[in-house]
Design a protein around this motif. Structure first.
Motif, PDB file in Angstrom:
ATOM      1  N   ALA A  51       0.829  -1.206   0.000  1.00 18.85           N
ATOM      2  CA  ALA A  51       0.000   0.000   0.000  1.00 18.85           C
ATOM      3  C   ALA A  51       0.862   1.255   0.000  1.00 18.85           C
ATOM      4  N   ALA A  52       1.988   1.209   0.704  1.00 19.91           N
ATOM      5  CA  ALA A  52       2.885   2.367   0.753  1.00 19.91           C
ATOM      6  C   ALA A  52       3.545   2.610  -0.596  1.00 19.91           C
ATOM      7  N   LEU A  53       3.907   1.539  -1.304  1.00 19.62           N
ATOM      8  CA  LEU A  53       4.492   1.690  -2.630  1.00 19.62           C
ATOM      9  C   LEU A  53       3.507   2.347  -3.585  1.00 19.62           C
TER      10      LEU A  53
ATOM     11  N   VAL B 266       1.939   9.977  -4.773  1.00 19.89           N
ATOM     12  CA  VAL B 266       2.641  11.159  -4.274  1.00 19.89           C
ATOM     13  C   VAL B 266       3.390  11.847  -5.408  1.00 19.89           C
ATOM     14  N   SER B 267       4.081  11.053  -6.242  1.00 23.87           N
ATOM     15  CA  SER B 267       4.814  11.634  -7.365  1.00 23.87           C
ATOM     16  C   SER B 267       3.860  12.211  -8.411  1.00 23.87           C
ATOM     17  N   ALA B 268       2.746  11.525  -8.671  1.00 25.67           N
ATOM     18  CA  ALA B 268       1.794  12.030  -9.662  1.00 25.67           C
ATOM     19  C   ALA B 268       1.098  13.300  -9.170  1.00 25.67           C
TER      20      ALA B 268
ATOM     21  N   ALA C 224       3.980  11.776   4.442  1.00 28.35           N
ATOM     22  CA  ALA C 224       2.960  11.249   5.347  1.00 28.35           C
ATOM     23  C   ALA C 224       1.905  10.417   4.623  1.00 28.35           C
ATOM     24  N   PHE C 225       1.728  10.657   3.323  1.00 26.64           N
ATOM     25  CA  PHE C 225       0.770   9.837   2.575  1.00 26.64           C
ATOM     26  C   PHE C 225       1.173   8.360   2.628  1.00 26.64           C
TER      27      PHE C 225
ATOM     28  N   ASN D 205       3.847  20.174  -2.994  1.00 25.82           N
ATOM     29  CA  ASN D 205       4.879  20.629  -2.062  1.00 25.82           C
ATOM     30  C   ASN D 205       4.194  20.801  -0.712  1.00 25.82           C
ATOM     31  N   CYS D 206       4.444  19.852   0.178  1.00 24.44           N
ATOM     32  CA  CYS D 206       3.580  19.655   1.347  1.00 24.44           C
ATOM     33  C   CYS D 206       4.086  20.408   2.578  1.00 24.44           C
ATOM     34  N   VAL D 207       4.004  21.718   2.537  1.00 26.98           N
ATOM     35  CA  VAL D 207       4.510  22.505   3.654  1.00 26.98           C
ATOM     36  C   VAL D 207       3.469  23.425   4.280  1.00 26.98           C
TER      37      VAL D 207
END
Length: 455
Positions: free
Chosen positions: A85-87, A93-95, A341-342, A99-101
């Motif tokens: 699931a993480a993979l 995440v890449s798609a 975190a995703f 920028n998660c700030v």
């Protein structure tokens, strides 16, 4: 289909073939750097190429030079595989390319980070109001936590390091056990604190509380940071937290725990005793890409006092859209950051509480099986108390141990690296991959027996 979809489909096909090859492929890479350079092509093309063709070339040229880190028979470093699931989440995440700030700009990420952080604190038995930041790995997690500690102990003396820097300020004393991980020294260099003062550890690498107490007493009233560890890189041993933290509290020291892989023992009822007292520290560092098995890169910086890490890491800019409740940017150093975190949320949501516990216990069971199997090999000795996921063994002499390691890598069935521990060359086995099976362990033990017989 358009060029982007064609490239993605090409990447998917290669990824599936790579993953399908892991159960049977040799673990070491088969090609050298020069060979891969030749296959990739050293000259920059004069013009553009078709994205799908570029992906195909990269995958085809690089595959022989890949070490099978995700294999269940890779034990060379504390390197986890990638939970399914993480993979899949990491591909998204890449798609998504966020920028998660900032909470306002990336609410989906902020929600995933908030939930994953809450779940992590619960699983690891840490204070529920702690800050959880997502870094590149344990080195930067240690850096983040120690920055919060450095600033806090200096603030207690009236010195504002954010405003005035370190020059002219009180000396910050850092104390660690002599078996601390090298990442600690690196983080301290980044922070301008220099090498730590080292105190004695026992033969398994556990800090000796009375030695720590004496060192703290000898240091007078200097602002002090004490560094403990959950999981020695060779033995897997855990510091005696209750006694050590008790001594540190008497000296008003900040206590940090480096738990890159071992902090996850707290998630298992069977192994949680190893972390008894650990939750009384001020900060903790660990990796999600080790024991939890999310993709690289993902470290976790956990700080009890959220205001302390916010003071050390928070950034302000007129162009930033900052939220009154705080932002991911307040917890870690990077201003630009992918959505780590995703993948953590996906792994935890997929495994659940019992799945994380089962994962930890399965890794420990495999480590015990390795120790038992190696102990039966003529001339082999297991040197550590196998408390968690690490096994260290030697084969009668340094020379023979190195020959066993060389023959094992030539065999290709598994990857196990060597190290030097207490002045002796050792085979160091780190069991970290969710996909390691009983059969993987049996095959690897057979390979070790063959290597030892020929050495």
């Amino acid at each position: 289909m358009d060029a982007r979809e064609a490239a993605l489909r090409q990447a998917y096909d290669h990824a599936v073939r790579w993953l399908a090859s892991l159960p049977d492929r040799r673990i070491p890479a088969r090609a050298s750097v020069d060979e891969i350079v030749g296959a990739l092509g050293a000259e920059l093309p004069a013009g553009p190429g078709t994205p799908a063709d570029v992906v195909d070339l990269m995958a085809t040229a690089c595959e022989p030079g890949l070490t099978a880190f995700p294999s269940g028979r890779f034990y060379g470093f504390v390197v986890g595989g990638t939970e399914p699931a993480a993979l899949a989440a990491d591909w998204l995440v890449s798609a998504w390319d966020q920028n998660c700030v900032m909470r306002t700009v990336t609410p989906a990420y902020a929600a995933a980070e908030e939930i994953a952080g809450t779940w992590l604190l619960d699983l690891l038995g840490l204070p529920e109001d702690s800050s959880v930041g997502f870094t590149t790995g344990a080195t930067m997690a240690n850096f983040t936590c120690l920055a919060a500690g450095r600033d806090t102990v200096l603030r207690r003396t009236g010195w504002n390091v954010a405003r005035d820097g370190l020059t002219g300020g009180p000396h910050v004393r850092v104390i660690a056990g002599e078996s601390r991980h090298m990442a600690i020294d690196l983080a301290l260099r980044y922070l301008g604190l220099g090498r730590p003062d080292l105190v004695a550890a026992d033969d398994q690498g556990r800090i000796e509380p009375e030695a720590l107490r004496r060192a703290l007493t000898a240091g007078g009233k200097s602002p002090t940071i004490v560094i403990l560890q959950a999981g020695d890189i060779h033995s897997g041993a855990f510091d005696p937290f209750a006694a050590s933290i008790g001594a540190a509290r008497e000296a008003d020291a900040w206590v940090h725990v480096d738990g890159a892989f071992g902090l996850w023992a707290a998630a298992s009822p069977r192994y949680a005793h190893l972390t008894a007292g650990c939750a009384d520290a001020d900060s903790w560092a660990t990796d999600a890409h080790k024991t939890l098995n999310v993709p690289y890169d993902c470290g976790l910086a956990i700080v009890r006092d959220a205001s302390a890490v916010r003071a050390a890491m928070g950034q302000r800019g007129d162009y930033l859209i900052q939220h009154e409740h705080g932002d991911p940017i307040d917890k870690v150093p990077e201003l630009s950051r992918r959505g780590r975190a995703f993948t953590v949320w996906a792994a935890l949501r997929s495994l659940g509480r019992s799945g994380v516990s089962d994962l930890v216990e399965r890794l420990c069971r495999h480590a015990s099986a390795f120790a038992a199997g190696i102990a039966e090999i003529d001339g082999a000795t297991v040197l550590n108390e196998v408390a968690f996921t690490q096994v260290c063994a030697e084969f009668g002499s340094d020379g023979r141990t190195d020959r066993v390691l060389d023959r094992l890598l030539d065999d290709g069935t598994a990857w196990i690296s060597g190290s030097t521990w207490h002045g002796r060359r050792v085979m160091r086995i780190s069991v970290s991959n969710w996909s390691t099976t009983d059969d993987d362990v049996a095959r690897t033990l057979d390979a070790i027996r063959r290597a030892a017989a020929g050495a």
